[in-house]
Design an enzyme around this catalytic site. Structure first.
Site, short mmCIF file in Angstrom:
data_model
loop_
_atom_site.label_atom_id
_atom_site.label_comp_id
_atom_site.label_asym_id
_atom_site.label_seq_id
_atom_site.Cartn_x
_atom_site.Cartn_y
_atom_site.Cartn_z
N CYS A 68 0.40 -1.55 -0.32
CA CYS A 68 -0.26 0.14 -0.52
C CYS A 68 0.81 1.35 0.39
CB CYS A 68 -1.01 0.01 0.94
SG CYS A 68 -1.94 1.35 1.78
N HIS A 154 -1.95 -4.89 -10.56
CA HIS A 154 -3.06 -3.80 -10.86
C HIS A 154 -2.99 -3.94 -12.11
CE1 HIS A 154 -1.96 -0.62 -7.78
NE2 HIS A 154 -1.27 -2.37 -7.00
N ASN A 185 -6.47 -4.75 -8.56
CA ASN A 185 -6.37 -3.42 -8.10
C ASN A 185 -7.21 -2.48 -9.93
OD1 ASN A 185 -6.37 -2.60 -5.57
ND2 ASN A 185 -4.26 -3.53 -5.91
N1 LIG Z 1 -4.29 2.28 -1.85
C1 LIG Z 1 -3.58 1.45 -1.31
C2 LIG Z 1 -3.67 -0.19 -2.39
C3 LIG Z 1 -4.38 -1.12 -1.38
C4 LIG Z 1 -3.78 -2.57 -1.40
C5 LIG Z 1 -5.03 -2.73 -2.64
N2 LIG Z 1 -6.18 -2.25 -2.61
C6 LIG Z 1 -4.42 -4.60 -2.81
O1 LIG Z 1 -5.53 -4.90 -2.79
O2 LIG Z 1 -3.28 -4.51 -3.32
C7 LIG Z 1 -2.39 2.50 -2.14
O3 LIG Z 1 -2.27 3.48 -2.27
O4 LIG Z 1 -1.14 1.37 -3.11
#
Ligand SMILES: N[C@@H](CCC[C@H](N)C(=O)O)C(=O)O
Length: 269
Positions: A68, A154, A185
């Site tokens: 994160c 991602h 994501n």
């Molecule tokens: N908000 C985050 C990412 C948090 C984790 C993400 N939702 C996942 O499941 O991989 C950031 O700022 O990187």
């Protein structure tokens, strides 16, 4: 705490014993019946000799994840303000490697997020070989998507206008698409010019957030792989701007942005 409106509950698991279950995280993350946050961050003692802390991350749905970016900046501010460390560069162990955090002027934090992983099996993403984009099917419609791991998975789509991006439909479907076996994501990026993009992210396990740091890094990597972006890019998210630098394959991604405290309290788990 928050990083550009991506908000966190941060727990010091160094000076107290903390054991938290996924259903407790989910309950606490509820914005009406709990405290409300996108992610919960645990500050833990290091589990290996060459790092200062271990950094654990839970999404609002209770799932534990690997990375994160906005949380990493808040982590740096937290351990510094709480005097848990007194060093210019803090090394932190995550589930997928070590990241380095550097506190700068005016509350800005720079995070060395490490090298992006582009091999499909490492993301993970189902494809034969690495490519800048892949065609993916969403209910009979084909989309060009880039797949990148910043420690966490991602998918990035380039679109004409972030304001009308279909986050709740296409984003939500892609988040749990069968080609992302650990979910992903999903970022929607509008390229204004090679040094400036707008981005919205439908986050795995949290839905759309005000900002996603690892998503901003992944978007810049994807844009560079497609030959559309410079090595230094300002990324405008709904909650504010991040500065991302990636000098290409073999190099780490650097992210600079703010971090802020909101309030402190005690909660019985
Ligand atoms: N908000 C985050 C990412 C948090 C984790 C993400 N939702 C996942 O499941 O991989 C950031 O700022 O990187």
């Amino acid at each position: 705490m928050h990083g550009l409106g991506n908000d966190f509950m941060v727990i010091d698991a160094i000076s107290q014993h903390v054991h938290i279950r996924p259903e407790q995280v989910k309950r606490l993350s509820d914005r009406h019946f709990g405290i409300g946050f996108d992610q919960l961050l645990l500050v833990e003692p290091p589990g290996q000799p060459d790092v200062d802390f271990r950094y654990r991350i839970f999404n609002a749905d209770g799932s534990e994840v690997e990375q994160c970016g906005n949380g990493a900046r808040c982590f740096a501010l937290y351990v510094s303000e709480k005097k848990l460390v007194n060093k210019p560069v803090i090394r932190v162990q995550t589930a997928k490697g070590v990241i380095e955090l550097k506190l700068g002027e005016e509350g800005l934090v720079t995070v060395d997020m490490g090298k992006p992983r582009l091999t499909p099996a490492d993301i993970p993403f189902l494809a034969e070989a690495p490519a800048p984009t892949y065609q993916i099917d969403v209910q009979g419609v084909q989309y060009d998507i880039s797949a990148v791991s910043m420690g966490n998975p991602h998918g990035v789509l380039v679109i004409d206008d972030v304001l009308t991006a279909p986050l709740e439909s296409v984003g939500a479907t892609l988040e749990s698409h069968e080609r992302f076996p650990e979910r992903a994501n999903i970022g929607f990026m509008e390229i204004v010019h090679p040094g400036f993009v707008k981005l919205r992210v439908f986050e795995r396990g949290a839905g759309e957030t005000m900002a996603c740091g690892s998503g901003a890094c992944a978007a810049v990597v994807a844009g560079r792989l497609r030959g559309l972006l410079d090595s230094r890019v300002e990324v405008k998210l709904p909650g504010g701007n991040l500065r991302i630098q990636w000098d290409g394959e073999g190099h780490p991604v650097l992210m600079e942005g703010p971090a802020a405290f909101v309030f402190e309290g005690q909660v019985r788990l």
